[in-house]
Design a protein around this motif. Structure first.
Motif, PDB file in Angstrom:
ATOM      1  N   LEU A 127       3.263   5.661   8.778  1.00 14.50           N
ATOM      2  CA  LEU A 127       4.237   4.692   8.244  1.00 14.50           C
ATOM      3  C   LEU A 127       4.682   3.739   9.357  1.00 14.50           C
ATOM      4  O   LEU A 127       4.806   2.532   9.147  1.00 14.50           O
ATOM      5  CB  LEU A 127       5.454   5.416   7.661  1.00 14.50           C
ATOM      6  CG  LEU A 127       5.278   6.007   6.256  1.00 14.50           C
ATOM      7  CD1 LEU A 127       6.389   7.002   5.943  1.00 14.50           C
ATOM      8  CD2 LEU A 127       5.235   4.906   5.191  1.00 14.50           C
TER       9      LEU A 127
ATOM     10  N   GLN B  97       0.852  -1.179   0.000  1.00  8.03           N
ATOM     11  CA  GLN B  97       0.000   0.000   0.000  1.00  8.03           C
ATOM     12  C   GLN B  97       0.881   1.218   0.000  1.00  8.03           C
ATOM     13  O   GLN B  97       1.958   1.180   0.557  1.00  8.03           O
ATOM     14  CB  GLN B  97      -0.777   0.019   1.305  1.00  8.03           C
ATOM     15  CG  GLN B  97      -2.119  -0.606   1.258  1.00  8.03           C
ATOM     16  CD  GLN B  97      -2.782  -0.441   2.610  1.00  8.03           C
ATOM     17  OE1 GLN B  97      -3.193   0.636   2.997  1.00  8.03           O
ATOM     18  NE2 GLN B  97      -2.858  -1.517   3.352  1.00  8.03           N
TER      19      GLN B  97
ATOM     20  N   SER C  10      17.326   7.958  -2.683  1.00  4.88           N
ATOM     21  CA  SER C  10      17.385   6.526  -2.426  1.00  4.88           C
ATOM     22  C   SER C  10      16.425   6.126  -1.295  1.00  4.88           C
ATOM     23  O   SER C  10      16.325   6.821  -0.284  1.00  4.88           O
ATOM     24  CB  SER C  10      18.829   6.203  -2.056  1.00  4.88           C
ATOM     25  OG  SER C  10      18.884   4.954  -1.484  1.00  4.88           O
TER      26      SER C  10
ATOM     27  N   PHE D 172       4.310  -0.294   9.244  1.00  2.00           N
ATOM     28  CA  PHE D 172       5.464  -1.186   9.256  1.00  2.00           C
ATOM     29  C   PHE D 172       5.481  -2.048  10.530  1.00  2.00           C
ATOM     30  O   PHE D 172       5.813  -3.227  10.473  1.00  2.00           O
ATOM     31  CB  PHE D 172       6.769  -0.392   9.145  1.00  2.00           C
ATOM     32  CG  PHE D 172       7.034   0.126   7.757  1.00  2.00           C
ATOM     33  CD1 PHE D 172       6.937  -0.722   6.654  1.00  2.00           C
ATOM     34  CD2 PHE D 172       7.382   1.447   7.538  1.00  2.00           C
ATOM     35  CE1 PHE D 172       7.188  -0.252   5.369  1.00  2.00           C
ATOM     36  CE2 PHE D 172       7.626   1.928   6.248  1.00  2.00           C
ATOM     37  CZ  PHE D 172       7.530   1.073   5.168  1.00  2.00           C
TER      38      PHE D 172
ATOM     39  N   GLU E 196      10.631   2.209  -6.730  1.00  2.00           N
ATOM     40  CA  GLU E 196      10.242   0.921  -7.310  1.00  2.00           C
ATOM     41  C   GLU E 196       8.798   0.581  -6.949  1.00  2.00           C
ATOM     42  O   GLU E 196       8.045   0.057  -7.768  1.00  2.00           O
ATOM     43  CB  GLU E 196      11.187  -0.198  -6.832  1.00  2.00           C
ATOM     44  CG  GLU E 196      10.794  -1.542  -7.404  1.00  2.00           C
ATOM     45  CD  GLU E 196      11.955  -2.517  -7.518  1.00  2.00           C
ATOM     46  OE1 GLU E 196      13.112  -2.124  -7.244  1.00  2.00           O
ATOM     47  OE2 GLU E 196      11.690  -3.677  -7.883  1.00  2.00           O
TER      48      GLU E 196
ATOM     49  N   ILE F  18       1.430   4.330   1.831  1.00  2.00           N
ATOM     50  CA  ILE F  18       0.993   4.955   3.070  1.00  2.00           C
ATOM     51  C   ILE F  18       1.360   6.434   3.017  1.00  2.00           C
ATOM     52  O   ILE F  18       2.418   6.800   2.509  1.00  2.00           O
ATOM     53  CB  ILE F  18       1.693   4.284   4.272  1.00  2.00           C
ATOM     54  CG1 ILE F  18       1.407   2.777   4.275  1.00  2.00           C
ATOM     55  CG2 ILE F  18       1.274   4.930   5.584  1.00  2.00           C
ATOM     56  CD1 ILE F  18      -0.025   2.409   4.455  1.00  2.00           C
TER      57      ILE F  18
HETATM   58  N1  LIG Z   1       4.650   5.501   1.151  1.00  2.00           N
HETATM   59  C1  LIG Z   1       5.039   4.258   1.391  1.00  2.00           C
HETATM   60  N2  LIG Z   1       4.169   3.378   1.921  1.00  2.00           N
HETATM   61  C2  LIG Z   1       4.541   2.114   2.185  1.00  2.00           C
HETATM   62  N3  LIG Z   1       5.756   1.608   1.943  1.00  2.00           N
HETATM   63  C3  LIG Z   1       6.677   2.440   1.412  1.00  2.00           C
HETATM   64  C4  LIG Z   1       6.356   3.781   1.093  1.00  2.00           C
HETATM   65  N4  LIG Z   1       7.442   4.356   0.558  1.00  2.00           N
HETATM   66  C5  LIG Z   1       8.390   3.413   0.541  1.00  2.00           C
HETATM   67  N5  LIG Z   1       7.949   2.247   1.045  1.00  2.00           N
HETATM   68  C6  LIG Z   1       8.740   1.012   1.215  1.00  2.00           C
HETATM   69  O1  LIG Z   1      10.087   1.406   1.387  1.00  2.00           O
HETATM   70  C7  LIG Z   1      10.965   0.477   0.802  1.00  2.00           C
HETATM   71  C8  LIG Z   1      11.849   1.147  -0.208  1.00  2.00           C
HETATM   72  O2  LIG Z   1      11.125   1.460  -1.373  1.00  2.00           O
HETATM   73  P1  LIG Z   1      11.719   1.261  -2.844  1.00  2.00           P
HETATM   74  O3  LIG Z   1      12.563   0.056  -2.928  1.00  2.00           O
HETATM   75  O4  LIG Z   1      10.581   1.389  -3.778  1.00  2.00           O
HETATM   76  O5  LIG Z   1      12.641   2.575  -2.899  1.00  2.00           O
HETATM   77  P2  LIG Z   1      13.565   3.120  -4.072  1.00  2.00           P
HETATM   78  O6  LIG Z   1      13.227   4.554  -4.202  1.00  2.00           O
HETATM   79  O7  LIG Z   1      13.415   2.264  -5.275  1.00  2.00           O
HETATM   80  O8  LIG Z   1      14.995   2.985  -3.435  1.00  2.00           O
HETATM   81  P3  LIG Z   1      16.453   2.916  -4.167  1.00  2.00           P
HETATM   82  O9  LIG Z   1      16.683   4.252  -4.793  1.00  2.00           O
HETATM   83  O10 LIG Z   1      17.370   2.682  -3.022  1.00  2.00           O
HETATM   84  O11 LIG Z   1      16.389   1.806  -5.148  1.00  2.00           O
HETATM   85  C9  LIG Z   1      10.089  -0.600   0.188  1.00  2.00           C
HETATM   86  O12 LIG Z   1       9.974  -1.671   1.099  1.00  2.00           O
HETATM   87  C10 LIG Z   1       8.748   0.118  -0.003  1.00  2.00           C
HETATM   88  O13 LIG Z   1       7.693  -0.788  -0.029  1.00  2.00           O
END
Ligand SMILES: Nc1ncnc2c1ncn2[C@@H]1O[C@H](COP(=O)(O)OP(=O)(O)OP(=O)(O)O)[C@@H](O)[C@H]1O
Ligand SMILES: [Mg+2]
Length: 450
Positions: free
Chosen positions: A328, A146, A177, A332, A182, A148
């Motif tokens: 959040l 989801q 980062s 979590f 993703e 959040i």
């Molecule tokens: N708003 C949100 N609600 C719920 N989970 C989140 C949210 N934002 C990030 N996450 C969780 O945080 C973690 C990191 O997200 P993600 O891998 O998509 O980041 P990223 O921007 O691709 O990072 P990187 O640049 O390091 O590759 C994941 O487990 C994701 O599900």
């Protein structure tokens, strides 16, 4: 019939009296009935309505039953179709079964048999529909989890997401980062028309240029040493789906040129191959780098930048949306508590305060990891400030022996402190604790520390 909603069926027969008889009977058995005079009408009606079952005569003047069956199955393979046939033409019934008919009945119809067969087929259709609905539910839960957060920044992001996802637009996702780039890419795919096709993520920074090229576009047998057989690249594997090109800024100039061509021509060539293969994939790219700056520095092609940046989605850093930290945390903690088989239900106000004033260079991912550690360490029902690492909390350097803890809890804390100090190098942590690596492993396992 127990169902509140009557199952809708279609009866296709060119004999009017036959149609009427079945219509009347089926209505008394609790079905809603549509009729069709021939195969063509049946096929048309089946496009406009969603039938639980179709009952179809084989011999009809305008489009026979078998042709109609093929037509209907080609646009909806899941409708159960029951074929009705005369005794003399059992061979064609067999052919119908081979073509995907659900069952067949011989004429003159035995009405008891008709009733049972209809019931079986409509149950089958209902179960199939329920199964599909369940699968799509699981897919959304598993894939998306989801998003959040109700901060203005996140509300805007969600609004853009719901507008952009169903389009075919190429999207460039930017953000620091660990912000959730993703996750956003997966959600775009899951909310697009391509959702039941593959989503394939490629990290452009993690492999060298040659491997990346063959990974993306495939290769012919013998194209290079090690290419022992012909292979399709991700662009072909993701046919009608979505490709997520992560860390796009790390692509070499050669690969940037190749990718630009693929986007312009919508076709790929295997490494070492001649043939161009048409592709149908949606591209989503992401980077934590400043691509505009890269373009100015001439390390990223401007033309490729514009091709990728059709829609830009910037995922905000956690610093910009500290008001989302409490929700959040709740989210979590619930997930991590279940994963680690703990019964933690929340987080203390002091701990939240400490989290809000922290800087979050690693964004949401850092928060998630920190909370996992805290959940493992927690002994009560709430995560408190003392389970947060020293970078966040001033409280946690207090003497743990001042608290009334069990020996086990003290040991667990000592292990976590040693692991943190050793940057999670287990041999080093074991050395600091004065135990060997194997003992440390056993203890980690028994405490459920990953
Ligand atoms: N708003 C949100 N609600 C719920 N989970 C989140 C949210 N934002 C990030 N996450 C969780 O945080 C973690 C990191 O997200 P993600 O891998 O998509 O980041 P990223 O921007 O691709 O990072 P990187 O640049 O390091 O590759 C994941 O487990 C994701 O599900
Ligand atoms: Mg990522």
């Amino acid at each position: 019939m127990a169902d509140a909603v009557k199952p809708l069926i279609l009866v296709a027969d060119d004999d009017e009296s036959h149609r009427l008889t079945i219509n009347k009977l089926a209505a008394t058995w609790g079905y809603e009935v549509h009729t069709a005079k021939n195969g063509e009408e049946a096929s048309e009606k089946s496009r406009k309505n969603s039938y639980s079952v179709i009952l179809m005569d084989i011999r009809m003047a305008v489009m026979d039953g078998i042709t109609a069956l093929h037509k209907i199955k080609s646009h909806d393979p899941s409708i159960p179709i029951i074929i009705m046939t005369a005794y003399s033409s059992v061979a064609s019934a067999v052919e119908a079964l081979k073509s995907g008919a659900y069952d067949y009945l011989t004429k003159p119809l035995d009405f008891d048999e008709l009733k049972i067969t209809l019931e079986r087929a409509s149950d089958h259709a209902r179960l199939k529909a329920e199964n599909l609905a369940l699968k799509s539910q699981i897919r959304t839960q598993a894939g998306s989890r989801q998003i959040i957060g109700n901060s203005v920044a996140m509300r805007n992001l969600k609004a853009t997401l719901s507008m952009v996802a169903p389009s075919e637009a190429t999207v460039l996702i930017t953000g620091e980062s660990g912000t959730g780039k993703e996750m956003v890419a997966r959600l775009i795919h899951l909310n697009s028309l391509r959702h039941d096709r593959p989503f394939i993520a490629v990290n452009c920074a993690s492999i060298n240029e040659n491997l990346l090229e063959s990974e993306l576009f495939g290769h012919e047998k013998g194209a290079f040493t090690g290419a022992i057989s012909k292979r399709n690249g991700i662009f072909m594997q993701a046919d009608k789906g979505t490709i997520f090109l992560d860390e796009i800024a790390e692509m070499t100039p050669h690969m940037q040129a190749k990718l630009l061509r693929v986007i312009q021509e919508r076709e790929v060539q295997r490494v070492g191959g001649e043939e161009y293969i048409k592709i149908d994939v949606r591209i989503i790219a992401a980077t934590h780098q400043d691509l505009v700056k890269r373009v100015k520095e001439n390390t990223f092609r401007e033309d490729l930048f514009y091709r990728l940046n059709v829609v830009n989605m910037r995922v905000p850093s956690l610093r910009e949306k500290t008001e989302d930290i409490p929700s959040l945390c709740q989210y979590f903690i619930a997930r991590l508590s279940e994963k680690n088989r703990k019964n933690i239900i929340g987080i203390s106000p002091d701990a939240i305060k400490a989290l809000i004033s922290y800087d979050w260079p690693g964004n949401v991912r850092e928060l998630e990891n920190m909370l996992e550690r805290a959940v493992i360490l927690s002994i009560g029902e709430y995560v408190t400030e003392s389970e947060l690492p020293p970078s966040i909390s001033k409280k946690n350097d207090e003497n743990i022996l001042d608290k009334c803890l069990s020996l086990e809890d003290i040991e667990k804390k000592a292990i976590m402190v040693a692991l943190d100090a050793a940057g999670w190098n287990k041999s080093e942590a074991a050395r600091q604790l004065g135990i060997n690596r194997k003992t440390l492993h056993k203890k980690l396992k028994s405490y459920g520390i990953d």
